[in-house]
Each structure stands twice: as C-alpha cells, then as structure tokens.
Design a protein around this motif. Structure first.
Motif, short mmCIF file in Angstrom:
data_model
loop_
_atom_site.label_atom_id
_atom_site.label_comp_id
_atom_site.label_asym_id
_atom_site.label_seq_id
_atom_site.Cartn_x
_atom_site.Cartn_y
_atom_site.Cartn_z
N PRO A 44 38.78 41.38 43.75
CA PRO A 44 38.02 41.58 43.17
C PRO A 44 36.87 39.81 42.84
O PRO A 44 37.15 38.97 42.77
CB PRO A 44 38.75 41.34 41.38
CG PRO A 44 40.05 41.55 42.49
CD PRO A 44 39.97 40.53 43.60
N THR A 45 36.05 40.78 42.04
CA THR A 45 34.46 39.59 42.30
C THR A 45 34.15 39.78 41.16
O THR A 45 33.32 39.13 41.08
CB THR A 45 33.55 40.25 43.13
OG1 THR A 45 33.22 41.42 43.67
CG2 THR A 45 33.25 39.81 44.92
N ALA A 46 34.28 41.18 39.97
CA ALA A 46 33.51 41.16 38.92
C ALA A 46 34.76 42.01 38.47
O ALA A 46 35.19 43.04 38.98
CB ALA A 46 32.38 41.57 39.10
N LEU A 47 34.36 42.07 37.05
CA LEU A 47 34.60 43.12 36.18
C LEU A 47 33.96 45.05 36.10
O LEU A 47 32.66 44.10 36.01
CB LEU A 47 34.76 43.16 34.83
CG LEU A 47 35.55 41.59 34.72
CD1 LEU A 47 35.37 41.49 33.09
CD2 LEU A 47 37.45 43.04 33.99
N THR A 48 34.25 45.83 36.72
CA THR A 48 33.59 46.55 36.12
C THR A 48 33.01 47.58 35.09
O THR A 48 32.19 48.12 34.80
CB THR A 48 33.29 48.00 37.67
OG1 THR A 48 34.48 48.51 37.23
CG2 THR A 48 33.42 46.99 38.69
N THR A 49 33.65 47.37 34.75
CA THR A 49 33.55 48.18 33.27
C THR A 49 32.11 47.41 32.50
O THR A 49 31.57 46.37 33.07
CB THR A 49 34.37 48.16 32.09
OG1 THR A 49 34.72 46.67 31.86
CG2 THR A 49 36.04 48.98 32.47
N ASP B 76 37.59 45.76 28.49
CA ASP B 76 37.66 45.08 29.84
C ASP B 76 38.73 44.58 30.47
O ASP B 76 39.65 44.75 31.01
CB ASP B 76 36.99 43.81 29.58
CG ASP B 76 35.58 43.77 29.42
OD1 ASP B 76 34.85 44.74 30.32
OD2 ASP B 76 35.10 42.87 28.77
N ALA C 279 40.84 47.78 31.20
CA ALA C 279 40.85 47.88 32.65
C ALA C 279 40.68 46.68 34.06
O ALA C 279 41.34 46.90 35.56
CB ALA C 279 38.96 47.70 33.19
N ALA D 116 34.09 36.39 36.48
CA ALA D 116 33.55 37.53 35.75
C ALA D 116 34.35 37.45 33.93
O ALA D 116 33.85 37.91 33.32
CB ALA D 116 33.98 38.62 36.48
N ARG E 236 32.49 37.08 30.54
CA ARG E 236 32.94 38.60 29.49
C ARG E 236 33.89 37.89 28.32
O ARG E 236 33.33 38.17 27.11
CB ARG E 236 33.72 39.27 30.35
CG ARG E 236 33.26 40.21 31.24
CD ARG E 236 32.50 41.19 30.22
NE ARG E 236 31.68 42.17 31.87
CZ ARG E 236 31.88 43.07 31.95
NH1 ARG E 236 32.85 43.87 31.23
NH2 ARG E 236 31.24 43.89 33.13
#
Length: 199
Positions: free
Chosen positions: A78-83, A91, A94, A139, A143
C-alpha cells in the motif's frame, strides 16, 4: 568486492535487464504453491519448476524464500490512504478494512506464520521487507499530523503504534476467529481504536 545486491535485497546480474514476464510467472507460482503446500513445504526449486524457469533466475531476483514469499503474498505494498482527507475515523476504518482484506486471503494466511518467524530471525531481511511499506507509513503520519492540527487526534498518538495496533488486532482476530472477520468486526474494532474504551 562490491555486492550486486541492491537495497531491496533483490539480486540482479549486471547488464541483464529483468524480464517482467518471468517475474510475474515466479510470483504467480509462489502464490499458488503457498496456498497448496504452505510456507514450510515451499521450496525455491518447486517455485522454479512451476514457473518454468531456474533456481538461478529466482535468486537473481530474490535473495531468499522469505523475500520471494513476501512479495508473492503482498504483491503491491500500500502506498497511500485512498479515503478523502479530513476524517480520521474514516481513515482508521479504511485501514482496518484493508488489513482484514489482506490478511484473510488464502496466500497470506498460508505465508504469514513462517514468514514472521524468518523475518524475526533476520534483522537485515526484516529491514528490507519493511522498506516496502515506507510510503504507507508516511501516508499515515501525514493523515495523523493533519488530524492533530484539526484538533481531532491527541498530539501524542504515534502513527507507528497505530499501524501496529491495527495489524496486531487483525492478526490476533484471525487466530482467534478464523475467517470470520466480517464488516461488523471492522466497525467494532474501528470504534475501539478511534473512541477508546474509557467512558
């Protein structure tokens, strides 16, 4: 003598470009065999035979079974949170949902016990494996920093501990409950993480 092992631990012969088709065949073979025979019975020779290539080709790309298995089980770190940004509860939910979805796949379930043991026994391997999650950790830090600035999160919440809490809860949940980490589990776990247990 200069090593031909790059920082990610994958070995590549000088001047020979990687063939993505061979990479894909090896990873697919490793994933299929993991689900069929488990981590302890998986061998590099069996992966090479299933992929239609050689052990040399495997070791040119991955320095050990553990590194190959890690990439086969977690093909895209995973590279980032998509929410959308601005809602730390969303967050967290997710992240817990993504952890549940990842850890309940047959390949990850087969790989995880042996992989944890091998990575724990080799600090250098552990460091190389963890490098694949650098962008995700970054990420989460971003956040949380934004949520702290909004007054939504306590300033002393450590993003690394948050990741450990989510990952640890998911793995223990699988151990205790088997495959039954449903959406209700995700919601309840998210509520505990975001609201705590003190009234």
């Amino acid at each position: 003598m200069k090593s031909d092992t790059p920082a990610d631990g994958k070995v590549q012969a000088a001047g020979r470009p990687r063939d993505p088709r061979i990479d894909a065949a090896i990873l697919r073979a490793a994933a299929d065999l993991l689900a069929e025979v488990g981590y302890s019975n998986l061998t590099m020779a069996a992966v090479a035979e299933r992929a239609g290539t050689t052990k040399t080709a495997l070791y040119r790309r991955w320095s050990s079974k553990a590194e190959l298995v890690h990439e086969a089980a977690f093909p895209a770190a995973p590279t980032a949170l998509t929410t959308p940004a601005g809602d730390i509860a969303a967050d967290v939910r997710a992240m817990i949902g993504a952890a549940r979805d990842t850890f309940t796949t047959p390949v990850v379930r087969a790989a995880l016990p042996g992989l944890i043991a091998d990575v724990a026994a080799d600090p250098a391997l552990n460091a190389r494996v963890m490098e694949r999650f650098v962008d995700l950790f970054g990420a989460v830090r971003t956040r949380l920093a934004d949520a702290v600035a909004r007054g939504e999160v306590h300033a002393d919440v450590d993003p690394d501990r948050l990741i450990e809490v989510i990952g640890g809860a998911t793995m223990l949940g699988l151990l205790l409950r088997g495959r039954s980490l449903d959406d209700e589990w995700v919601e309840q776990t998210s509520a505990i993480v975001t609201r705590g247990v003190v009234a």
